[in-house]
Design a protein around this motif. Structure first.
Motif, mmCIF file in Angstrom:
data_model
loop_
_atom_site.group_PDB
_atom_site.id
_atom_site.type_symbol
_atom_site.label_atom_id
_atom_site.label_comp_id
_atom_site.label_asym_id
_atom_site.label_seq_id
_atom_site.Cartn_x
_atom_site.Cartn_y
_atom_site.Cartn_z
ATOM 1 N N UNK A 93 0.834 -1.202 -0.022
ATOM 2 C CA UNK A 93 -0.366 0.290 0.042
ATOM 3 C C UNK A 93 0.745 1.296 0.257
ATOM 4 N N UNK A 94 0.826 2.441 -0.694
ATOM 5 C CA UNK A 94 0.603 3.568 -0.520
ATOM 6 C C UNK A 94 0.345 4.558 -0.125
ATOM 7 N N UNK A 95 1.744 5.574 0.616
ATOM 8 C CA UNK A 95 0.934 6.840 0.865
ATOM 9 C C UNK A 95 0.030 7.611 0.147
ATOM 10 N N UNK A 96 -0.775 7.988 0.321
ATOM 11 C CA UNK A 96 -1.772 8.915 -0.726
ATOM 12 C C UNK A 96 -0.967 9.569 -1.490
ATOM 13 N N UNK A 97 -1.732 9.433 -2.875
ATOM 14 C CA UNK A 97 -0.439 10.282 -4.128
ATOM 15 C C UNK A 97 0.626 9.579 -4.670
#
Length: 315
Positions: A93-97
Motif C-alpha cells: 500500500x502506498x502513501x496517498x498520491x
C-alpha cells in the motif's frame, strides 16, 4: 455480569495476529488489547492485564519467531492452550498520491520483509527498508492522521495484509507480493499456567530443554528419549539463553499429549537428565491430524508392560 476476558495481541487492528485471534475467540465476546510487540502482549498476561494472548510462533518460510520462542522459553512460565494457522499474503500500500514507480522507502515488520525481499528486488531494486512494530502499524503510519507530514514523510509505502488496506482505504500498489505462494504462519493462544486441555487424539506438546553443560552427544541424549518411544518431533530449534556464549536451550514441538503414557515417560526421562526442562503445554493440533503411533508404544502396550512388571514384583 462478569467482565469479558481480555485478549492481548500484536496490534494495531488489521494484523495477521488479529486474524488468528478471531479463530479462537469472537471479538464480540472478548475485550481486545492491542499490544505494541509480542513481548508486550506476553507481558500483559504475566502481570494480569490480560487473561490470554495470541502471538506468532512459527512461519513456514522464515521458521520460528525468535521473540516468542525466547520469551516463553526463558521468562516467567506461560502455557500454550491452542494453535491456529493463518495463510499469509501481502499487498503493498502506498502513501496517498504515491505511485509504484515513486516508491523509494518501504516499511513493514521484519518477518514480512523477509517474505517479500525477492519481489522487492525484482520490482523496486534498491528500495530502502524501515522496520515497523507490525505490518498494520507500518501501514497505518502512512495515513495523514498518524502524525502529520513529518511522520508520513519517512517512507512511501508499506507491506501489510489485504485486510489493512480495506480498513484504512490506502491505495494498493501491488497485490500478492509474497515470494512463496501458500506461506502460513502459526499462532498460539497463551495464558498463565493452569489446567491442561484434555487430549483429543490429535495433539501437540511444546517444551524447552536447557543444556546444563555443552558436551558431545547432548542433543542425542534429548532425541533418544523421543525416538525410543515413537514420538515424532514437528519442530526443534536451538536458541541462546542469554547467559553467555555457548549457552543454549532447545525449543521443541512433539506430536502427542502429556496425558499419553509415551509422552509422559519421555518427559520424566528428560527431567531426570535435564531438570530445567520446561513444559509449555499440550493442546489440539490446528490440522486435527492424529499422529501414527507404533503399536509397541501405545497406551495399551505401556499398561501391559506395567502389569507384567507388577506381576514379577509380586511373586
Amino acid at each position: 455480569m462478569s467482565p469479558a476476558p481480555r485478549y492481548a495481541f500484536l496490534g494495531p487492528a488489521g494484523t495477521f495476529t488479529e486474524a488468528a485471534l478471531r479463530q479462537v475467540a469472537s471479538p464480540e465476546d472478548v475485550d481486545l488489547l492491542p499490544a505494541s510487540s509480542v513481548l508486550a502482549a506476553l507481558a500483559a498476561v504475566r502481570v494480569g492485564e490480560a487473561e490470554r494472548a495470541v502471538v506468532p510462533i512459527e512461519n513456514s518460510v522464515e521458521g520460528g519467531v525468535t521473540a516468542t520462542l525466547d520469551d516463553i522459553g526463558a521468562d516467567e512460565p506461560l502455557q500454550i492452550l491452542a494453535e491456529v494457522l493463518v495463510p499469509i499474503s501481502f499487498v503493498l500500500v502506498g502513501r496517498p498520491g504515491v505511485a509504484l514507480e515513486d516508491v523509494r522507502r518501504v516499511t513493514t515488520h521484519t518477518h514480512a520483509w523477509a517474505q517479500v525481499r525477492g519481489w522487492m528486488e525484482a520490482h523496486l531494486p534498491g528500495v530502502e527498508f524501515t522496520p515497523a512494530g507490525s505490518t498494520a502499524a507500518g501501514a497505518r503510519a502512512l495515513l495523514p492522521s498518524a502524525g502529520g507530514d513529518g511522520a508520513v514523510a519517512s517512507f512511501d509505502a508499506a507491506v501489510c495484509a489485504p485486510l489493512v488496506a480495506e480498513q484504512t482505504g490506502l491505495p494498493v500498489l501491488a497485490e500478492a507480493i509474497e515470494d512463496v505462494t501458500g506461506a502460513v504462519t502459526r499462532f498460539v493462544l497463551v495464558s498463565r499456567p493452569g489446567p491442561v486441555p484434555e487430549p483429543t487424539g490429535a495433539d501437540k506438546t511444546t517444551l524447552t530443554v536447557p543444556l546444563p553443560d555443552d558436551h558431545p552427544g547432548a542433543l542425542r541424549e534429548i532425541l533418544d528419549q523421543f525416538a525410543t518411544r515413537g514420538i515424532n518431533l514437528s519442530r526443534i530449534e536451538s536458541r541462546p539463553t542469554g547467559e553467555g556464549m555457548g549457552r543454549y536451550f532447545f525449543s521443541i514441538d512433539l506430536e502427542g499429549h502429556v496425558a499419553e503414557e509415551r509422552v509422559g515417560a519421555a518427559l520424566a526421562a528428560l527431567h531426570r537428565t535435564f531438570p530445567g526442562v520446561r513444559f509449555l503445554g499440550s493442546y489440539p493440533r490446528a490440522e486435527g491430524r492424529p499422529p501414527t503411533v507404533p503399536e509397541h508404544v501405545t497406551d495399551a502396550a505401556y499398561r501391559r508392560g506395567t502389569a507384567w512388571v507388577r506381576g514379577l514384583r509380586s511373586r
